[in-house]
Design an enzyme around this catalytic site. Structure first.
Site, PDB file in Angstrom:
ATOM      1  N   THR A   1      45.837  37.569  37.201  1.00  0.00           N
ATOM      2  CA  THR A   1      47.240  37.720  36.831  1.00  0.00           C
ATOM      3  C   THR A   1      47.493  36.844  35.613  1.00  0.00           C
ATOM      4  O   THR A   1      47.512  35.620  35.704  1.00  0.00           O
ATOM      5  CB  THR A   1      48.167  37.309  37.990  1.00  0.00           C
ATOM      6  OG1 THR A   1      47.880  38.131  39.130  1.00  0.00           O
ATOM      7  CG2 THR A   1      49.630  37.484  37.605  1.00  0.00           C
TER       8      THR A   1
ATOM      9  N   LYS B   1      51.941  44.082  37.156  1.00  0.00           N
ATOM     10  CA  LYS B   1      51.731  43.016  38.141  1.00  0.00           C
ATOM     11  C   LYS B   1      52.819  41.959  38.040  1.00  0.00           C
ATOM     12  O   LYS B   1      53.324  41.465  39.055  1.00  0.00           O
ATOM     13  CB  LYS B   1      50.352  42.375  37.934  1.00  0.00           C
ATOM     14  CG  LYS B   1      50.053  41.183  38.861  1.00  0.00           C
ATOM     15  CD  LYS B   1      50.127  41.567  40.342  1.00  0.00           C
ATOM     16  CE  LYS B   1      50.030  40.373  41.270  1.00  0.00           C
ATOM     17  NZ  LYS B   1      48.735  39.709  41.253  1.00  0.00           N
TER      18      LYS B   1
ATOM     19  N   LYS C   1      53.128  29.661  39.373  1.00  0.00           N
ATOM     20  CA  LYS C   1      52.432  29.954  38.110  1.00  0.00           C
ATOM     21  C   LYS C   1      52.802  31.335  37.594  1.00  0.00           C
ATOM     22  O   LYS C   1      53.067  31.521  36.402  1.00  0.00           O
ATOM     23  CB  LYS C   1      50.920  29.843  38.334  1.00  0.00           C
ATOM     24  CG  LYS C   1      50.055  30.130  37.119  1.00  0.00           C
ATOM     25  CD  LYS C   1      49.624  31.588  36.967  1.00  0.00           C
ATOM     26  CE  LYS C   1      48.736  32.043  38.089  1.00  0.00           C
ATOM     27  NZ  LYS C   1      48.241  33.446  37.866  1.00  0.00           N
TER      28      LYS C   1
END
EC number: 1.1.1.-
Length: 288
Positions: free
Chosen positions: A94, A169, A237
């Site tokens: 990601t 995503k 994150k």
């Protein structure tokens, strides 16, 4: 031979599914201990990312941060330079779409085909081979690796050119993080109003406003057991990456920034390695 680099919670389970489906694997991780189960099941150990490239024609990476991807691919012992022309690199990490496009360009300059293929799902879906892949790249490359993705997932969405997989995503994780925080706040308020926690949780989950994934967090919240499926620090994150992508594309996302700081505070107070549903525990002060 298939290469797999990054054997954390997700990568180790994805790699194991490939092994179980009969694929030959060469694996690398910064700490070899995380590869023990895979090596016992027949995987080959690589001493460096470069060693993966010498034996694999398809390389998967599943890493936590963009800088880790860059070092593993382009660093002194990186795999991208020695990878044979025509090979395929599939990055399941990601990362920001802008970073993905930069890596795709680096691969193209070396004659390497590139797909971004981040996944939706956490520890249990990864174990069961029920992940959802969001893929960016050329159609013919997607079709070539489709059997590999099917070995690890239940659905594959080809969204377009490089960067579209990572873009989707981030969109998905935006909703995931905010939905979890909103649910946690609702349960916390219910308890403050002297309602029984289990009653509040069940009532909310039977309400059409509750996201389906929250059913999987039910027992964690009721039992205050936040064993890690997707670490809270990773969600924080991802929210930072979402905020960065919004800035790069001149979009204002005030709720994202509020959620980012909320998860950041929880991380600061020691919740970083718990499941991200532990945001409820942080908000409800059950940790005090």
């Amino acid at each position: 031979m298939i290469g797999f680099i990054g054997l954390g919670i997700m990568g180790s389970r994805m790699a194991e599914n490939l092994l179980d489906k009969g694929y030959e694997l060469i694996v690398y991780n910064r700490t070899k201990e995380k590869a023990t189960r895979l090596l016992e099941k027949g995987a080959t150990w690589a001493g460096s990312p470069k060693d993966v490239a010498h034996q694999a024609k398809i390389v998967f990476t599943m890493l936590t941060h963009p800088n880790a991807v860059e070092v593993i691919a382009l660093g002194e012992d990186g795999f991208l330079h020695p990878l044979s022309k025509g090979a395929i690199w599939i990055d399941c990490s990601t990362v920001p779409p802008s970073f993905t496009r930069a890596m795709a360009k680096e691969a193209e300059q070396r004659g390497i085909r590139f797909l971004d293929a981040p996944v939706s799902g956490s520890k249990i879906p990864a174990e069961k081979g029920e992940l959802i892949f969001f893929v960016g790249g050329k159609q013919e490359d997607v079709e070539e690796v489709r059997p590999l993705l099917n070995a690890m997932g239940k659905a594959i969405y080809h969204l377009g050119a490089n960067g579209t997989g990572t873009a989707m995503k981030l969109v998905v994780n935006l909703l995931l993080a905010e939905s979890m925080a909103a649910f946690a706040e609702a349960v916390t308020l219910g308890e403050a109003l002297d309602l029984n926690k289990e009653t509040v949780v069940n009532t909310l989950l039977n309400n059409p406003s509750a996201a389906p994934f929250l059913q999987g967090k039910k027992e964690k919240i009721i039992r205050n057991d936040f064993a890690t499926e997707f670490p809270l620090e990773h969600m924080q994150k991802d929210l930072q990456l979402i905020s960065q992508a919004a800035y790069e594309n001149n979009v204002s996302l005030p709720l994202v920034n509020a959620a980012k700081e909320l998860y950041g505070l929880a991380k600061q107070y020691g919740f970083h390695q718990k499941d991200f549903s532990a945001i409820y525990q942080f908000l409800s002060h059950k940790h005090q």
